[in-house]
Each structure stands twice: as C-alpha cells, then as structure tokens.
Design a protein around this motif. Structure first.
Motif, short mmCIF file in Angstrom:
data_model
loop_
_atom_site.label_atom_id
_atom_site.label_comp_id
_atom_site.label_asym_id
_atom_site.label_seq_id
_atom_site.Cartn_x
_atom_site.Cartn_y
_atom_site.Cartn_z
N LEU A 1 -11.55 -0.54 0.62
CA LEU A 1 -11.81 0.90 0.69
C LEU A 1 -10.70 1.65 1.41
O LEU A 1 -10.38 2.79 1.08
CB LEU A 1 -13.15 1.14 1.40
CG LEU A 1 -13.68 2.58 1.38
CD1 LEU A 1 -13.93 3.04 -0.05
CD2 LEU A 1 -14.96 2.69 2.21
N THR A 2 -10.08 1.00 2.38
CA THR A 2 -9.00 1.65 3.14
C THR A 2 -7.63 1.05 2.86
O THR A 2 -6.61 1.66 3.19
CB THR A 2 -9.29 1.53 4.66
OG1 THR A 2 -9.34 0.14 5.01
CG2 THR A 2 -10.60 2.20 5.02
N GLY A 3 -7.60 -0.16 2.30
CA GLY A 3 -6.33 -0.83 2.08
C GLY A 3 -5.70 -1.35 3.36
O GLY A 3 -4.51 -1.68 3.38
N ARG B 1 0.83 -1.21 0.00
CA ARG B 1 0.00 0.00 0.00
C ARG B 1 0.86 1.26 0.00
O ARG B 1 0.64 2.18 -0.78
CB ARG B 1 -0.93 -0.01 1.21
CG ARG B 1 -1.87 1.18 1.30
CD ARG B 1 -2.83 1.01 2.47
NE ARG B 1 -3.74 2.13 2.55
CZ ARG B 1 -3.50 3.24 3.25
NH1 ARG B 1 -2.36 3.36 3.92
NH2 ARG B 1 -4.39 4.23 3.27
N THR C 1 -6.32 2.65 -1.91
CA THR C 1 -7.28 1.57 -1.83
C THR C 1 -6.65 0.28 -2.36
O THR C 1 -5.51 0.27 -2.83
CB THR C 1 -8.55 1.90 -2.64
OG1 THR C 1 -8.19 2.06 -4.04
CG2 THR C 1 -9.19 3.18 -2.14
#
Length: 204
Positions: free
Chosen positions: A188-190, A69, A165
């Motif tokens: 949605l947030t990773g 990420r 994401t």
C-alpha cells in the motif's frame, strides 16, 4: 685490611640472589588458558562479522526497493527489484527488461559464487549471504504484467507501480552461520522494514 676493604670482601663473597622464574607447569597452564579464551572468543567474533554482513545485505535490498519505487514514480512505468532465490544477485530495472535481467543474473551469480567476489558490489549480497526465500503474492495488476512477460523462472520480480504502491512481499536473507532477517514490503505504501528472525522462517 681496612674497614672498606672488609666490607667489599664480604659483599663479593655473598651468594647472588636467584630471581624467581616460571616452571614448565606454569607455562603450560598459561598457554592452556590462552587457547581456551581464544576458542571461546573466535566463534563470537565470527558470528558478529557474519551478522554484520547479513544486516548489510538487508540494507542493500531495502535501498534497491526504495530506488525502484522512486524510479517508477518519476518515469511513470512499472519497475521491479529482480532477485535470484537461493543466490546472491538482485537488481533494479524496468519490468519490461525482465528477459534481459534473467540472462544478466546468470553472469553476476557466477561472480558471487567465485572466491574473488568483492564485498562492495551493488547488485550482489555480501559474501556468505543469500536469498533464502521469498513470498510475493500476485495481485490483479501483477497478474496482468506477469502474463505479458517473457521472463524465465530463474529470477523473481517484485513490482513497483507509478502511483507509489507495490506488491506485498516477504524476502528472507540468510548467512552461512544460520541467522536470518526478513525484509517486509508493504504494498500500500511501497515502503519496507527489516525484522531479525530468531529461527528459520516457515515460508512456503
């Protein structure tokens, strides 16, 4: 013979007191108790070590997801956590290197299958731990990226995007004693979380 000599003579003639000893039956009983306690304790100790390895493997995968990420955001390109389902290998790399990762996984999995695998390899799960299953739904962005990829079928990627994401994913690890943990990745947030499972997962 004086009084002192008489006392000494009586002490010398007094039979020596025998110290109490262990009978053969008592020794056998003690040994049986030791064996019984060992038989009860050893499986519990082995289960504890095996569970620690499973937790350590889940932590390694979570760290890899965090690295993917961060690198994707920093470098502005799609990164992936590649993993070998049924094996112990995983790695973080740009998704454009999917074909290279496929061949690299074969070499690394040979090390994981050998008895000489070190327990501190960053791209291998601990000994006795493997990827049992993985569910990675294909969203629109992933479908486009995967269609352009020439990666083989031996490894599976989880994509992380430059906006922070990722794909949703459920990755299940198992150890050699039948315990499972699931790593849940929220697209949605990773961000990911680990859930310890009480029984074998029902993942299709």
């Amino acid at each position: 013979m004086n009084v002192t000599s008489q006392r000494l003579h009586r002490l010398q003639r007094k039979p020596r007191e025998q110290r109490p000893g262990f009978t053969l039956m008592e020794l056998l009983l003690v040994m049986a108790i030791i064996v019984l306690v060992g038989a009860l304790a050893v499986p519990a100790v082995l289960q504890s070590f095996s569970q620690q390895s499973l937790d350590k493997g889940a932590d390694r995968v979570r760290v890899a997801m965090g690295q993917a990420r961060v690198r994707s955001i920093r470098e502005g390109e799609i990164y992936a956590v590649f993993f070998l389902e049924g094996g112990a290998w995983f790695n973080v790399a740009p998704f454009t290197q999917a074909k290279l990762q496929s061949s690299f996984s074969t070499q690394r999995q040979r090390l994981a299958d050998s008895r000489t695998q070190p327990d501190f390899e960053d791209d291998l799960l601990p000994k006795g731990v493997s990827f049992a299953a993985g569910v990675v739904p294909i969203d629109a962005r992933a479908a486009e990226s995967l269609s352009e990829s020439n990666s083989g079928n031996s490894i599976r990627p989880i994509l992380f995007y430059p906006d922070g994401t990722s794909q949703d994913a459920q990755i299940v690890l198992q150890n050699d004693r039948g315990s499972y943990v699931e790593i849940q990745l929220r697209g949605l947030t990773g961000l990911s979380a680990v859930v310890r499972l009480q029984q074998a997962p029902n993942i299709q």
